[in-house]
Design an enzyme around this catalytic site. Structure first.
Site, PDB file in Angstrom:
ATOM      1  CE  LYS B  66      -3.674   1.920   2.757  1.00 29.49           C
ATOM      2  NZ  LYS B  66      -4.955   1.480   4.060  1.00 29.49           N
ATOM      3  CB  SER B 136      -8.066   3.836   2.677  1.00 31.65           C
ATOM      4  OG  SER B 136      -6.966   3.424   3.916  1.00 31.65           O
ATOM      5  CB  SER B 160      -8.150   0.967   6.196  1.00 29.52           C
ATOM      6  OG  SER B 160      -9.328   2.341   6.124  1.00 29.52           O
TER       7      SER B 160
END
Lengths: 64, 447
Positions: B66, B136, B160
């Site tokens: 990420k 996210s 997330s």
């Protein structure tokens, strides 16, 4: 509410959201409503702020 | 296979790069693809394998990360204009551990700006490109589902990791707070942030967690508790496991999601679980307290940048931070006091239970641009609906995993398994047993 928003932003020296004060006020009111369940919780005088991080670390130490 | 020489790391990396080329124009899961360095490292890995000797558990395996997590020499933007040119000079601890285990970083996946949202623009959901992947860590979950990554790292402050895993049909785990280091990961909210794996199946999740977990001097909140081998230590699944179902976690919800989760509960009962229904303590109060802590800590972290560059934040993130500045210290401390109360209650609850099973989401992935959803006739703001079942376990710090439990309208539905502190092994054992029984992990989107 407007006075409150402006005073907080001035105190923190943040850029005043010109033209968006009304929008921020609405969001702040909605949040105030959303946060109300927490205000209704009956806490004991002995209930201190969370120490759960420390508690978890202690659990780790205990297991060694 | 790599140990035997029947598969090379170079071939594996080339296959993933080819899949990225095939899907990325529509999926937009990646911010950066490290094509040249990944191929070079793969060839190096093959040379090392050819010489014999000890190989790491992830030797030659391409892993995506990420874009909230620092990677030495690879641009790390946190999905923000504020960091559009930032190239870290160090790896986050979790990246160092991946590399030490032999993994090859293949790229950086999209995140909602500073992880402050559940949409992850511009990434699309591989099951239906008109829908969001969730966030996210949306780029990571979308890449896993599309086959453009074999494994990925995400972060989870209010869901997330589990939210996009649910929407994309991946397996995503948020470990116990303190189990995995947060050093080198941009914070959203210090006391709620967790880092964990997103994978296609439960075995890979267990393997990745075994590699990244453990004490880190750079993150004083990490525990000294020894890390078990989550893969080989898998127990007997649901057999005899005391499973709690919080009935208040089934509304409001889409009908198809409710049906899929009810069917999953029947499956785990058949696998030997002893199911008991209970009421989860103080759900509404937790969600309120969680929001106060999240908004306040986010605002505190971004205060200096916001003062200088407020206009460079995306409008939704800016609005969230603006709310955080208005929360009083008394409210923040009240929220932390509730946390202390709840910690004791959770510990008591787990004297009678081994794990809790809930839906991961009240709905399947919404369309791009959705701001509100109507569930059981009740209108809800989308972020509230997305975090309702997930954020409580960031607040309590318990480990939790989302695994695919079927489909509704052709879109994945996630099942959440929640455990007691540091009992990730039990969750993974249950997930492995459920996956073996149902094989939802074999479903693939047509992208």
């Amino acid at each position: 509410m407007t006075d409150f928003v402006v005073s907080v932003y001035k105190a923190l020296k943040l850029p005043l959201p010109e033209g968006r004060l009304a929008e921020i006020e609405i969001l702040a009111r909605e949040n105030h409503q959303a946060f109300s369940p927490l205000k209704a919780v009956s806490l004991d005088k002995s209930d201190e702020p969370s120490t759960f991080v420390l508690s978890l670390l202690e659990e780790g130490v205990e297991s060694e | 296979m790599m140990r035997e020489g029947s598969l090379t790391s170079e071939a594996l990396v080339e296959a993933i790069l080819s899949r990225i080329d095939e899907t990325e124009g529509r999926l937009k899961a990646y911010v950066t693809v490290t094509r040249d360095t990944a191929l070079k490292e793969a060839r190096d890995a093959d040379r090392r394998a050819g010489k014999g000797g000890k190989l790491g558990p992830l030797h030659g395996i391409p892993v995506s990360v990420k874009d909230l997590i620092e990677t030495k020499g690879i641009r790390t933007t946190a999905g923000s204009k504020l960091l559009s040119t930032y190239v870290p000079s160090r790896d986050a601890t979790v990246v160092k551990r991946l590399k030490a285990a032999g993994a090859i970083i293949i790229g950086k996946t999209n995140t909602h700006e500073f992880a402050l949202g559940g949409v992850t623009p511009p990434t699309c959901n591989p099951w239906d490109l008109s829908r969001i992947p969730g966030g996210s860590s949306g780029g990571s979950a979308a890449a896993i589902a599309a086959g453009s990554a074999l494994a990925s790292l995400g972060s989870d402050t209010g869901g997330s990791i589990r939210l996009p895993s649910s929407y994309c049909g991946a397996v995503g785990m948020k470990p116990t707070y303190g189990r995995v280091s947060r050093a080198g990961v941009f914070p959203e909210s210090w006391s709620l942030d967790h880092v964990g794996p997103i994978t296609k199946n439960a075995e890979d999740c267990a393997l990745l967690l075994s590699v990244i977990a453990g004490r880190d001097r750079l993150d004083p909140t990490t525990s000294k508790k020894p890390v078990p081998d989550y893969l080989s230590g898998a127990g007997s699944g649901f057999e005899g496991m005391r499973v709690g179902i919080p009935d208040d976690y089934f509304e409001p919800m889409q009908k198809g999601v409710r049906s899929a989760v009810r069917r999953a509960i029947k499956d785990i009962t058949r696998l030997g679980a002893v199911v008991q229904h209970f009421k989860f303590p103080m759900v509404d109060e937790i969600v309120a307290a969680y929001s106060i802590i999240d908004y306040s800590e986010s605002a505190a972290y971004h205060e200096d940048s916001f003062r200088e560059r407020a206009k460079d934040y995306q409008p939704d993130v800016r609005a969230l931070l603006e709310q955080g500045f208005l929360i009083t210290a008394v409210d923040y401390i009240r929220a932390q006091r509730l946390r202390g109360v709840l910690f004791s209650r959770i510990k008591s609850l787990f004297k009678q239970l081994d794990i809790i099973v809930t839906p991961s989401q009240p709905m399947v992935a919404p369309n791009h641009g959705t701001t509100d959803v109507v569930l059981d006739g009740r209108k809800m703001e989308i972020l509230s609906a997305m975090t309702k079942f997930l954020a409580p376990f960031n607040f309590t710090g318990q480990p939790a995993l989302s695994i695919n439990c079927g489909f509704s309208d052709g879109l994945p539905v996630g099942l959440q398994l929640v455990g007691n502190y540091f009992e990730e092994g039990k969750i993974l054992s249950a997930a492995l047993a459920y996956q073996k029984e149902t094989r939802w992990d074999r479903a693939r989107p047509k992208i």
